[in-house]
Design a protein around this motif. Structure first.
Motif, mmCIF file in Angstrom:
data_model
loop_
_atom_site.group_PDB
_atom_site.id
_atom_site.type_symbol
_atom_site.label_atom_id
_atom_site.label_comp_id
_atom_site.label_asym_id
_atom_site.label_seq_id
_atom_site.Cartn_x
_atom_site.Cartn_y
_atom_site.Cartn_z
ATOM 1 N N VAL A 228 0.841 -1.207 0.000
ATOM 2 C CA VAL A 228 0.000 0.000 0.000
ATOM 3 C C VAL A 228 0.871 1.249 0.000
ATOM 4 O O VAL A 228 0.604 2.215 -0.736
ATOM 5 N N LYS A 229 1.928 1.234 0.798
ATOM 6 C CA LYS A 229 2.813 2.408 0.880
ATOM 7 C C LYS A 229 3.563 2.668 -0.425
ATOM 8 O O LYS A 229 3.751 3.822 -0.831
ATOM 9 N N GLU B 121 2.947 1.432 -3.677
ATOM 10 C CA GLU B 121 2.286 1.306 -4.980
ATOM 11 C C GLU B 121 1.144 2.321 -5.130
ATOM 12 O O GLU B 121 0.004 2.053 -4.743
ATOM 13 N N PRO B 122 1.420 3.512 -5.673
ATOM 14 C CA PRO B 122 0.355 4.517 -5.854
ATOM 15 C C PRO B 122 -0.764 4.039 -6.784
ATOM 16 O O PRO B 122 -1.924 4.414 -6.599
ATOM 17 N N ARG C 183 -3.182 2.103 -4.706
ATOM 18 C CA ARG C 183 -4.010 2.977 -3.860
ATOM 19 C C ARG C 183 -5.137 3.614 -4.665
ATOM 20 O O ARG C 183 -6.290 3.655 -4.229
ATOM 21 N N SER D 73 -7.764 1.038 -5.753
ATOM 22 C CA SER D 73 -8.559 0.633 -4.597
ATOM 23 C C SER D 73 -9.603 1.687 -4.249
ATOM 24 O O SER D 73 -10.750 1.354 -3.914
ATOM 25 N N PHE D 74 -9.223 2.959 -4.328
ATOM 26 C CA PHE D 74 -10.182 4.026 -4.029
ATOM 27 C C PHE D 74 -11.271 4.093 -5.089
ATOM 28 O O PHE D 74 -12.456 4.252 -4.775
ATOM 29 N N VAL E 271 -5.729 -6.051 -0.971
ATOM 30 C CA VAL E 271 -5.855 -4.610 -0.745
ATOM 31 C C VAL E 271 -7.002 -4.048 -1.578
ATOM 32 O O VAL E 271 -7.872 -3.319 -1.060
ATOM 33 N N TYR E 272 -7.014 -4.412 -2.836
ATOM 34 C CA TYR E 272 -8.031 -3.869 -3.737
ATOM 35 C C TYR E 272 -9.443 -4.302 -3.339
ATOM 36 O O TYR E 272 -10.349 -3.482 -3.200
ATOM 37 N N SER F 292 -10.813 -2.994 0.056
ATOM 38 C CA SER F 292 -11.286 -1.619 -0.138
ATOM 39 C C SER F 292 -12.626 -1.618 -0.866
ATOM 40 O O SER F 292 -13.548 -0.862 -0.511
ATOM 41 N N SER G 16 -11.379 11.399 -8.317
ATOM 42 C CA SER G 16 -10.094 10.779 -7.967
ATOM 43 C C SER G 16 -9.345 10.340 -9.216
ATOM 44 O O SER G 16 -8.116 10.479 -9.292
#
Length: 392
Positions: free
Chosen positions: A209-210, A212-213, A216, A219-220, A342-343, A346, A384
């Motif tokens: 997560v930290k 890989e922009p 992130r 996922s959003f 992660v994806y 979210s 976004s």
């Protein structure tokens, strides 16, 4: 040793087990949506209270994604999948025998928590497929998953209306037993990609997560788009019960069949990539979802308006969803399950939030309140993407 670590190829029969299996397992999470009204009447509780079932299922799914899916990089996947089926079957049988509405809440969470197998199949398909067929394989498994989501509503709406809501879960249990045997006999074992402890595995998720922009942002986008999607589908059954429709649960479920048209987008995204960039596909997908909310607002009290809106919202969500997953799976092949964790965590946190807010909005403002929730999340998704997407 080299032979032992060699991964099997993605054969047609294995791919089809993943496609059908994804649809059947994920359906467990969505059977409840057309049945909410029937459950509320059966247990004599409010629409707002019974909607908690849908929210808890999505929260359970998010927790399952967070704590179970990473194990796909640590353990042998076939063995893990077969073990997980035990908890799916316990949850489904529990729903069938539930003596009171109180039992439905933890059982719904358990069903969501354990029904995460499709999210093991998706990165597994990407990992085993030939490089030139990776997008197509992911798209086909995702098509099976979304068709399962949509047709589950058709199935449960019909069975619930004519045979009772409990029978839906009895039939689902039988289907899970059949699928368990198919996986046992045909799915190949895939060696783990991660060497280490579960604690180290979970810490590596935070590092992803930290660092890989793109993860992130994807996922959003997924979370906000699925929040809007869930807001619509959770409250549709209540909307159709009101004037001018006065429709029963089987009609609400039948809208899933219409939405299945949009699921075809998953298999077509790979072809669209040959003449459109992934960034543009995502942009047009979000615009398509926004247009769907325009139809729900202007023509949401007509069947034809709802039908067009359903096709558009499913088409837009699925095209964006497949594009998001194609992006994240290209980041690190050896961390495919953790990236997907992660994806998709979210994604379903967004879905549960959309369900929760839509239930409140329906209670206070009815259909227009739901539309407000849907437009807000879809607009947030678009914003976004426009602000933070770096077009390569």
């Amino acid at each position: 040793m080299e032979k032992e670590l060699q991964k099997p190829k993605l054969s047609p029969i294995v791919l089809w087990i993943m496609i059908v299996g994804s649809g059947l397992v994920v359906a467990n999470n969505y059977y409840n949506q057309p049945l909410l009204s029937l459950m509320a009447k059966d247990f004599n509780v409010s629409e707002s209270k019974i909607s908690t079932i849908a929210m808890l299922t999505q929260i359970g799914y998010a927790f399952g994604l967070l704590f179970i899916i990473p194990l796909g990089d640590l353990l042998k996947r076939k063995r893990m999948i077969l073990f997980d089926f035990v908890f799916i079957i316990i949850g489904l049988l529990g729903m069938y025998f539930a003596p009171s509405v109180t039992w439905l809440f933890p059982l719904s969470f358990l069903i969501g928590f354990s029904s995460v197998i499709p999210q093991i199949f998706v990165p597994m398909a990407a990992e085993l497929a030939a490089p030139e067929k990776k997008v197509q394989a992911v798209g086909m498994v995702m098509s099976g998953l979304l068709v399962g989501i949509l047709l589950s509503r058709v199935f449960s709406g019909f069975i619930g209306e004519y045979f009772g809501w409990r029978e839906v879960y009895l039939i689902a249990t039988i289907l899970m037993f059949i699928l368990w045997f198919a996986i046992y006999f045909f799915l190949p074992e895939v060696p783990p990609n991660y060497k280490g402890t579960y604690k180290g595995l979970m810490k590596s998720i935070i590092d992803l997560v930290k660092n890989e922009p793109k993860l992130r942002l994807a996922s959003f986008r997924g979370a906000t788009a699925f929040a809007a999607f869930s807001a619509f589908w959770t409250t549709l059954v209540f909307h159709l019960e009101e004037a001018p429709f006065f429709a029963s649960s089987d009609i609400a479920g039948a809208f899933g069949l219409i939405g299945a048209v949009g699921a075809l987008a998953a298999a077509l995204v790979g072809k669209a990539n040959s003449y459109l960039s992934t960034s543009k596909i995502i942009f047009y997908s979000i615009i398509t979802m926004l247009i769907s909310w325009g139809f729900f607002y202007q023509f949401g009290f007509t069947y034809w308006g709802l039908i067009i809106g359903v096709i558009l919202i499913d088409l837009g969500l699925q095209a964006m969803h497949v594009s998001n997953q194609t992006i994240i799976f290209s980041l690190n092949a050896k961390a495919s399950n953790r990236l997907n964790t992660v994806y998709m965590t979210s994604y379903f946190i967004g879905g549960s939030l959309g369900t929760f807010l839509a239930a409140i909005a329906w209670g206070k403002y009815q259909w227009n309140g739901v539309i407000g929730v849907g437009v807000f999340f879809t607009a947030l998704c678009l914003l976004s993407h426009v602000l933070f997407d770096k077009k390569d």
